[in-house]
Design a protein around this motif. Structure first.
Motif, short mmCIF file in Angstrom:
data_model
loop_
_atom_site.label_atom_id
_atom_site.label_comp_id
_atom_site.label_asym_id
_atom_site.label_seq_id
_atom_site.Cartn_x
_atom_site.Cartn_y
_atom_site.Cartn_z
N GLN A 59 -59.92 -61.43 -16.19
CA GLN A 59 -58.64 -60.98 -16.77
C GLN A 59 -57.85 -60.18 -15.74
OE1 GLN A 59 -57.20 -61.26 -19.99
NE2 GLN A 59 -58.68 -62.89 -20.31
N ALA A 60 -58.54 -59.35 -14.96
CA ALA A 60 -57.87 -58.52 -13.96
C ALA A 60 -57.30 -59.37 -12.82
CB ALA A 60 -58.84 -57.49 -13.40
N PRO A 63 -52.58 -63.31 -13.46
CA PRO A 63 -51.26 -62.67 -13.50
C PRO A 63 -51.06 -61.98 -14.86
CG PRO A 63 -51.08 -65.04 -13.08
CD PRO A 63 -52.51 -64.74 -13.30
N ARG A 64 -50.26 -60.96 -14.86
CA ARG A 64 -50.06 -60.16 -16.08
C ARG A 64 -49.61 -61.02 -17.26
NH1 ARG A 64 -45.28 -57.10 -17.21
NH2 ARG A 64 -44.74 -57.60 -15.08
N TRP A 65 -48.78 -62.02 -17.01
CA TRP A 65 -48.24 -62.83 -18.09
C TRP A 65 -49.28 -63.77 -18.69
CZ3 TRP A 65 -48.48 -67.97 -16.80
CH2 TRP A 65 -48.54 -68.27 -15.44
N ARG A 67 -52.70 -62.74 -19.02
CA ARG A 67 -53.81 -61.95 -19.56
C ARG A 67 -53.70 -61.80 -21.06
NH1 ARG A 67 -52.99 -56.99 -15.46
NH2 ARG A 67 -53.26 -58.20 -13.56
#
Length: 87
Positions: A59-60, A63-65, A67
C-alpha cells in the motif's frame, strides 16, 4: 500522466483486483470444478494478488490515488489515550 490516463490505469487495476477477489465465487457459481489445474492456478493467483495488494508495505509503494484507506478501527487503536484530553 494525464488525468484520463490515470483514470484508465486505475480502472484497469481496480477491475483486475475485483476480478481476483470475485474469481472464487464466479467459478463456484459457474459449476466449473475447482480441481481443474488451470482453475486451481487461477484461484491461487487471485488469492495471492488479493493478499499482496492488502499488505501495508505494498500500500505504501502504491500511488496515493490507488491506495485503500486505513481501517477505521486501526486509527482508533492508535489514538493517544494518555494525553489527558479525553472523555
Amino acid at each position: 500522466m494525464a488525468d484520463a490516463s490515470r483514470r484508465t490505469v486505475r480502472t484497469i487495476v481496480q477491475t483486475a483486483v475485483a476480478l481476483a477477489v470475485l474469481l472464487p465465487a464466479i467459478i463456484d457459481a459457474s459449476g466449473i470444478p475447482s480441481t481443474l489445474p488451470w482453475v486451481a492456478a487461477a484461484l491461487a493467483v487471485a488469492g495471492g494478488l488479493s493478499r499482496v495488494m492488502a499488505l501495508p508495505g505494498v500500500q505504501a509503494l502504491m500511488p496515493r490515488w490507488l491506495r485503500t484507506g486505513p481501517d477505521r478501527d486501526d486509527e482508533l487503536r492508535r489514538l493517544d489515550r494518555t494525553g489527558g484530553g479525553g472523555l
